[in-house]
Design a protein around this motif. Sequence first.
Motif, PDB file in Angstrom:
ATOM      1  N   GLN A  70       0.864  -1.288   0.220  1.00 29.04           N
ATOM      2  CA  GLN A  70       0.190  -0.090  -0.023  1.00 29.04           C
ATOM      3  C   GLN A  70       0.813   1.216   0.050  1.00 29.04           C
ATOM      4  O   GLN A  70       0.498   2.266  -0.709  1.00 29.04           O
ATOM      5  CB  GLN A  70      -0.999  -0.022   1.242  1.00 29.04           C
ATOM      6  N   SER A  71       2.014   1.184   0.575  1.00 30.73           N
ATOM      7  CA  SER A  71       2.739   2.560   0.915  1.00 30.73           C
ATOM      8  C   SER A  71       3.846   2.486  -0.157  1.00 30.73           C
ATOM      9  O   SER A  71       4.777   3.583  -0.391  1.00 30.73           O
ATOM     10  CB  SER A  71       3.549   2.276   2.142  1.00 30.73           C
ATOM     11  N   ALA A  72       3.755   1.669  -1.427  1.00 31.79           N
ATOM     12  CA  ALA A  72       4.898   1.759  -2.508  1.00 31.79           C
ATOM     13  C   ALA A  72       4.592   2.955  -3.061  1.00 31.79           C
ATOM     14  O   ALA A  72       3.613   2.930  -3.691  1.00 31.79           O
ATOM     15  CB  ALA A  72       4.714   0.552  -3.121  1.00 31.79           C
ATOM     16  N   LYS A  73       5.841   3.420  -3.538  1.00 30.14           N
ATOM     17  CA  LYS A  73       5.751   4.715  -4.518  1.00 30.14           C
ATOM     18  C   LYS A  73       6.260   4.413  -5.890  1.00 30.14           C
ATOM     19  O   LYS A  73       6.372   3.131  -6.068  1.00 30.14           O
ATOM     20  CB  LYS A  73       6.751   5.915  -3.581  1.00 30.14           C
ATOM     21  N   SER A  74       6.923   5.104  -6.541  1.00 27.61           N
ATOM     22  CA  SER A  74       7.362   4.931  -7.856  1.00 27.61           C
ATOM     23  C   SER A  74       8.763   4.708  -7.850  1.00 27.61           C
ATOM     24  O   SER A  74       9.347   4.501  -8.902  1.00 27.61           O
ATOM     25  CB  SER A  74       6.803   6.125  -8.962  1.00 27.61           C
ATOM     26  N   SER A  75       9.475   4.765  -6.762  1.00 27.53           N
ATOM     27  CA  SER A  75      10.868   4.509  -6.671  1.00 27.53           C
ATOM     28  C   SER A  75      11.242   3.253  -7.025  1.00 27.53           C
ATOM     29  O   SER A  75      10.447   2.140  -7.119  1.00 27.53           O
ATOM     30  CB  SER A  75      11.564   4.897  -5.387  1.00 27.53           C
ATOM     31  N   MET A  76      12.409   2.968  -7.513  1.00 30.34           N
ATOM     32  CA  MET A  76      12.604   1.558  -7.852  1.00 30.34           C
ATOM     33  C   MET A  76      12.893   0.667  -6.680  1.00 30.34           C
ATOM     34  O   MET A  76      12.540  -0.557  -6.717  1.00 30.34           O
ATOM     35  CB  MET A  76      14.203   1.701  -8.590  1.00 30.34           C
ATOM     36  N   THR A  77      13.256   0.873  -5.587  1.00 29.40           N
ATOM     37  CA  THR A  77      13.318   0.273  -4.254  1.00 29.40           C
ATOM     38  C   THR A  77      11.793  -0.189  -4.055  1.00 29.40           C
ATOM     39  O   THR A  77      11.744  -1.411  -3.739  1.00 29.40           O
ATOM     40  CB  THR A  77      13.912   1.005  -3.024  1.00 29.40           C
ATOM     41  N   ASP A  78      10.897   0.635  -4.206  1.00 29.98           N
ATOM     42  CA  ASP A  78       9.595   0.545  -3.787  1.00 29.98           C
ATOM     43  C   ASP A  78       9.011  -0.730  -4.720  1.00 29.98           C
ATOM     44  O   ASP A  78       8.195  -1.500  -4.489  1.00 29.98           O
ATOM     45  CB  ASP A  78       8.562   1.650  -3.687  1.00 29.98           C
ATOM     46  N   MET A  79       9.168  -0.268  -6.027  1.00 25.18           N
ATOM     47  CA  MET A  79       8.872  -1.334  -7.084  1.00 25.18           C
ATOM     48  C   MET A  79       9.533  -2.694  -6.974  1.00 25.18           C
ATOM     49  O   MET A  79       8.801  -3.836  -6.958  1.00 25.18           O
ATOM     50  CB  MET A  79       9.240  -0.648  -8.442  1.00 25.18           C
ATOM     51  N   ASN A  80      10.981  -2.742  -6.571  1.00 25.14           N
ATOM     52  CA  ASN A  80      11.280  -4.096  -6.231  1.00 25.14           C
ATOM     53  C   ASN A  80      10.575  -4.865  -4.963  1.00 25.14           C
ATOM     54  O   ASN A  80      10.379  -6.183  -4.959  1.00 25.14           O
ATOM     55  CB  ASN A  80      12.725  -3.979  -5.847  1.00 25.14           C
ATOM     56  N   LEU A  81      10.087  -3.703  -3.989  1.00 20.74           N
ATOM     57  CA  LEU A  81       9.649  -4.441  -2.798  1.00 20.74           C
ATOM     58  C   LEU A  81       8.243  -5.031  -3.180  1.00 20.74           C
ATOM     59  O   LEU A  81       7.704  -6.024  -2.737  1.00 20.74           O
ATOM     60  CB  LEU A  81       9.409  -3.410  -1.893  1.00 20.74           C
ATOM     61  N   LEU A  82       7.696  -4.190  -4.041  1.00 17.71           N
ATOM     62  CA  LEU A  82       6.234  -4.808  -4.398  1.00 17.71           C
ATOM     63  C   LEU A  82       6.288  -5.741  -5.068  1.00 17.71           C
ATOM     64  O   LEU A  82       5.396  -6.840  -4.813  1.00 17.71           O
ATOM     65  CB  LEU A  82       5.505  -3.464  -5.317  1.00 17.71           C
ATOM     66  N   CYS A  83       7.038  -6.167  -5.931  1.00 19.51           N
ATOM     67  CA  CYS A  83       7.353  -7.281  -6.635  1.00 19.51           C
ATOM     68  C   CYS A  83       7.633  -8.392  -5.928  1.00 19.51           C
ATOM     69  O   CYS A  83       6.848  -9.498  -5.902  1.00 19.51           O
ATOM     70  CB  CYS A  83       8.375  -7.242  -7.831  1.00 19.51           C
ATOM     71  N   GLY A  84       8.550  -8.376  -5.043  1.00 21.52           N
ATOM     72  CA  GLY A  84       9.009  -9.258  -4.027  1.00 21.52           C
ATOM     73  C   GLY A  84       7.599  -9.595  -3.048  1.00 21.52           C
ATOM     74  O   GLY A  84       7.605 -10.871  -3.049  1.00 21.52           O
ATOM     75  N   ASN A  85       7.078  -8.925  -2.643  1.00 21.08           N
ATOM     76  CA  ASN A  85       5.877  -9.161  -1.665  1.00 21.08           C
ATOM     77  C   ASN A  85       4.789  -9.873  -2.368  1.00 21.08           C
ATOM     78  O   ASN A  85       4.244 -10.889  -1.993  1.00 21.08           O
ATOM     79  CB  ASN A  85       5.155  -8.045  -1.094  1.00 21.08           C
ATOM     80  N   LEU A  86       4.393  -9.437  -3.835  1.00 28.24           N
ATOM     81  CA  LEU A  86       3.398 -10.198  -4.536  1.00 28.24           C
ATOM     82  C   LEU A  86       3.776 -11.538  -4.780  1.00 28.24           C
ATOM     83  O   LEU A  86       3.072 -12.413  -4.784  1.00 28.24           O
ATOM     84  CB  LEU A  86       3.237  -9.372  -5.779  1.00 28.24           C
ATOM     85  N   SER A  87       5.121 -11.697  -5.052  1.00 26.64           N
ATOM     86  CA  SER A  87       5.442 -12.977  -5.383  1.00 26.64           C
ATOM     87  C   SER A  87       5.328 -13.953  -4.119  1.00 26.64           C
ATOM     88  O   SER A  87       5.277 -15.191  -4.335  1.00 26.64           O
ATOM     89  CB  SER A  87       7.095 -12.997  -5.955  1.00 26.64           C
ATOM     90  N   ALA A  88       5.911 -13.303  -3.159  1.00 31.35           N
ATOM     91  CA  ALA A  88       5.916 -14.240  -1.966  1.00 31.35           C
ATOM     92  C   ALA A  88       4.396 -14.452  -1.391  1.00 31.35           C
ATOM     93  O   ALA A  88       4.005 -15.668  -0.966  1.00 31.35           O
ATOM     94  CB  ALA A  88       6.400 -13.303  -0.563  1.00 31.35           C
ATOM     95  N   LEU A  89       3.374 -13.611  -1.649  1.00 28.79           N
ATOM     96  CA  LEU A  89       1.974 -13.907  -1.360  1.00 28.79           C
ATOM     97  C   LEU A  89       1.359 -15.114  -2.112  1.00 28.79           C
ATOM     98  O   LEU A  89       0.896 -16.070  -1.728  1.00 28.79           O
ATOM     99  CB  LEU A  89       1.043 -12.679  -1.468  1.00 28.79           C
TER     100      LEU A  89
END
Length: 383
Positions: free
Chosen positions: A99-118
Amino acid sequence: MAGERNETWPTRYMLILWLSITAMIPFAMSRFDSGHVSETGETRKPVMDRILDVGKKYLTVTDKTRDAAAYLVSKFVTRPDVRITKLSGFINWSLDAIQSAKSSMTDMNLLCGNLSALSLMFKHGKREDILPYAVLILNRLSANNLISHDNMVIRKYNIKVVQRLGLTFLKPKVAAWRYTRGTRSLADSLAKNGTTASDCNVKSVELDEEDYDIPEEIETVIELLLNGLRDKDTVVRWSAAKGVGRITSRLPRELADDVVGSVLEMFTHMELDSAWHGGCLALAELGRRGLLLPQRLSEVVPVVLKALIYDERRGNFSVGAHVRDAACYVCWSFARAYDPAELKPYVDNIARFVVAACHVDYILNGDDTLRLHLVPKYSFYAQ
């Protein structure tokens, strides 16, 4: 894993995979905690927390290590002893990060990682353990509107999570009403060309059909998957098509027929080529799983024939090769799924269009696989 250089990612990848083997240990992780106190008076963190911290840390990286970390976390938090204390906290942490992910590269990587983990968590975990969190996750993902995200990888992982949520809502059973042939071998099918439709095993609805309430969240899941069939990227459409097939296999006959009708509604001149392509992939998945009953062939075959010659002009070029290719996949799945007696009323038209697509089409005629598989099948059936 102190080194963070890009060229050392294979080492980190293998170390995390080895760490994931700890999820297979048959006794509680607390046995590894010695309660050792360092010289500064600090107590060492429990092994359970240290493993989870490693997984969370590498969910944000850009290399292949992120996939290993997602696998580690999904296997680890679904362990019986870890699930009790860590599963709820990890899901909340993951949803907050999404929910808190922004458009930065780090946030995009974290978003991909969390969705993959879920998605992997819903794949590896037991249904009764993760079902209480399914509604929460679906609502949070829908609220974030990840289906419209600019990043293709995020949209793909979002579709994977959504389809896993749908499978979690439904009981793990195969539809008793599905159409099944007596054999799955092509050689045996051709040898039994003289059999009639009555020789096929079409299971009745009453055979093993249990009456149970379908959660209302399934409607949201199917809507998201149907929207995924219209996505602009092929990998997202392909993932959505597989999700439609998997979820439909667990639905009652009436609801499954509604899903087929919704897919057929995508084949209109108002839809883009991406919708036609996604619709063909969904029809192929439904057909090869026996979820497209023969009674629907009279509606489906004309649509597939239109897709086999789909070509849309755009300026000085045209699009439609991917639609025609997906339509060939539909024809291949039908040849494998249905008895020749079921296809007999349509086989002449299908054979003509398939031969044209494989020999005359200026793009598809270079695909030797289509010529070697599709044409012999329908030529045999047309005899």
